[in-house]
Design an enzyme around this catalytic site. Structure first.
Site, short mmCIF file in Angstrom:
data_model
loop_
_atom_site.label_atom_id
_atom_site.label_comp_id
_atom_site.label_asym_id
_atom_site.label_seq_id
_atom_site.Cartn_x
_atom_site.Cartn_y
_atom_site.Cartn_z
N GLU A 134 3.28 5.83 61.16
CA GLU A 134 1.99 6.48 61.41
C GLU A 134 2.19 7.99 61.54
O GLU A 134 3.21 8.43 62.07
CB GLU A 134 1.35 5.90 62.68
CG GLU A 134 0.97 4.43 62.56
CD GLU A 134 0.26 3.90 63.81
OE1 GLU A 134 0.05 4.69 64.76
OE2 GLU A 134 -0.07 2.71 63.85
N HIS A 172 -5.51 3.45 64.01
CA HIS A 172 -5.06 3.27 65.40
C HIS A 172 -6.19 3.60 66.37
O HIS A 172 -6.07 4.45 67.26
CB HIS A 172 -3.83 4.12 65.70
CG HIS A 172 -2.96 3.53 66.77
ND1 HIS A 172 -1.59 3.60 66.73
CD2 HIS A 172 -3.27 2.87 67.91
CE1 HIS A 172 -1.08 3.00 67.81
NE2 HIS A 172 -2.09 2.55 68.53
#
Length: 527
Positions: free
Chosen positions: A262, A280
């Site tokens: 990420e 997220h």
């Protein structure tokens, strides 16, 4: 008294700073610092409040010479080197409940998005296609939801699923049968869950045991047409295998809020039919962001000001209400650990902590940590309650906790035993007036003594004249005796003498004491 100083290094709700100040801490809000810039300032702070941006590495911890506690506003602590923080005696806390509802609701939202193909339907409708016959979804009512992980968030998802009239099965090695009944779920093994579940949601941390828990092999065991949701941690699902099974149609849909890497700016799954991705967002509600910020401020300030430990990941929890009650017990535990540590030579493969009477009703974990901190102080000058269990494990010391229900000669008793080459040796202590630590037994010999300051420990044969000889020796060398405590196994047998003195005992005085008739051992102690 100097106020503890806290640094908030990531953006969080401004009320967090207010709570720190109201609870007796100084606080600086300095965000966006590079690691090098953070290293330059971190040494002046007692506490550090972070979110996910600040990386608390070994280098940062080495520079944080005054740091006592790190608080993560949120659940995941991948950005903190917890083992190294533990070795340095720094408490690491998170706020596991502040965003639980938000994350659980996001999982349910993604489940609905998959069931009714909402993102694709929305995109095509807004593109002017009106694909009324192009999306045939499924109901969730009557379907089986498989929870992998039935902790706090998983239990909320289960509760919401029951409201949707779903059947819930759960795989969690730590889920007790009683808790499963309370949650209204069926506890199953992982293979059973994979074979039965119409929807699978993951709610477990990323550990060596859970990494790739939905591996290619396990994904192949799932029911054809399964839909998978992961709002927990990247790395729980084999993303490449998931792509293949989506393409083949074995997996009817998948929604990921978290990824191995990420931010996931590019990914093989992007563009795959029946795949939904969010960046997220599990904890991203106004309520959750406020909650975790307020909770981390409350937890850190309670620890720095009152000694309360809440949601710590590397030390036993100790509420602000418990701390005053346990304080004298922890002082006793630390002194007993220190005593046995100073008197024991050679390797110690095992340390046992026994509680009797009233001590049984209290939280034993902080007492165990205090015993280990005292015991290991001879081996490390940086040991404290936080890193003591870590150091004990590092040295291969087995730690046992034993509770004895019966009440013996004392209303409350704490015993510390160590296994040595010479056999098991133990010391025991109690609290006078529920507050004053006292030694009451030393290696099987009854003796009453306060463990404080500088002391002399002497083992000798019980014979007339010895007390006079040791008193004369100390008097001749200008050493003043504070307290004088004697004990013996039997008349004429082995005896012990514990003396408190006004200053450090010189080495030449100890050598002279060892030459006195009947003396088997003489050494200095310090508390």
């Amino acid at each position: 008294m100097t106020k503890p100083k806290v640094l908030i290094s990531d953006k969080m709700d401004p009320n967090a700073a207010r709570i720190f100040e109201e609870r007796g801490c100084e606080v600086d809000v300095i965000t966006g610092k590079t690691p090098e810039e953070l290293k330059e300032i971190i040494g002046q702070y007692d506490g550090l409040a972070i979110r996910s941006s600040t990386k608390v590495t070994k280098e940062i911890i080495d520079a944080a010479t005054n740091l006592k506690v790190i608080g993560r506003a949120g659940i995941g602590v991948d950005n903190v080197d917890i083992p190294y923080a533990s070795s340095k005696g720094i408490v690491v806390m998170n706020t596991p409940f502040g965003n639980s509802i938000t994350t659980a609701e996001h999982a349910i939202a993604l489940m609905f998005a998959l069931a009714r193909q909402l993102p694709e339907a929305n995109a095509q409708t807004q593109a002017g296609l009106w694909p009324k016959n192009g999306f045939m979804g499924v109901e969730v009512t009557g379907k089986t939801l498989g929870l992998i992980g039935a902790g706090n968030i998983g239990s909320i998802v289960a509760d919401r699923a029951h409201g949707l009239r779903m059947k819930v099965v759960a795989y969690d090695p730590f889920l007790s049968p009683e808790r499963a009944v309370e949650m209204g779920v069926e506890k199953v093994e992982l293979d059973d869950l994979l074979a039965r579940a119409d929807f699978i949601t993951l709610h477990t941390p990323l550990t060596d045991q859970t990494r790739n828990i939905l591996s290619r092999e396990n994904l192949a065991k799932t029911k054809k047409g399964v839909r998978i949701v992961n709002c927990a941690r990247g790395g729980l699902v084999d993303e490449e295998a998931l792509k293949d099974l989506l393409d083949s149609g074995h997996v009817a849909g998948a929604a990921l809020d978290v990824f191995v890497t990420e931010p996931a700016k590019e990914h093989a799954l992007f563009g795959t039919p029946n795949f939904v991705a969010t960046p997220h967002l599990g904890a991203s509600t106004n309520e959750a962001q406020v909650n975790v910020a307020l909770q981390v401020a409350e937890q850190l300030s309670d620890y720095l000001v009152n000694g309360g430990v809440t949601n710590a990941l590397n030390v036993p929890s100790l509420s602000a209400e418990e701390a005053p009650k346990l304080k004298p017990y922890m002082a006793l535990a630390e002194k007993l650990g220190s005593l046995v540590g100073q008197l024991t030579t050679g390797s110690v493969p095992r340390v046992s902590i026994h509680t009797e009477g009233h001590a049984n009703e209290l939280n034993i974990k902080p007492m165990v940590a205090a015993v280990l901190a005292g015991f290991l102080r001879e081996q490390s000058d940086t040991v404290n309650m936080v890193n003591a269990p870590f150091l004990a494990k590092e040295r291969g010391i087995e730690v046992r906790e034993v509770r004895t229900e019966k009440e013996g000669d004392y209303h409350t008793l704490l015993r510390v035993s160590v296994k040595t080459d010479a056999g098991e040796r133990s010391v025991a202590g109690t609290l006078f007036s529920n507050a004053e630590p006292r030694l009451v037994e030393l290696f099987g010999i009854k003796v009453e003594a306060e463990l404080a300051g500088h002391m002399m420990y002497i083992v000798n044969e019980d014979a007339p004249g010895f007390i006079g000889r040791i008193g004369t020796l100390l008097g001749e060398n200008g050493i003043n005796i504070g307290t004088f405590n004697l004990g013996r196994r039997e008349a004429g047998g082995e005896a012990v003498l514990l003396l408190s003195v006004d200053g450090e005992v010189p080495a030449h005085v100890l050598e002279k004491a060892r030459t006195l008739p009947g003396v088997k051992r003489a050494m200095a102690l310090a508390f």
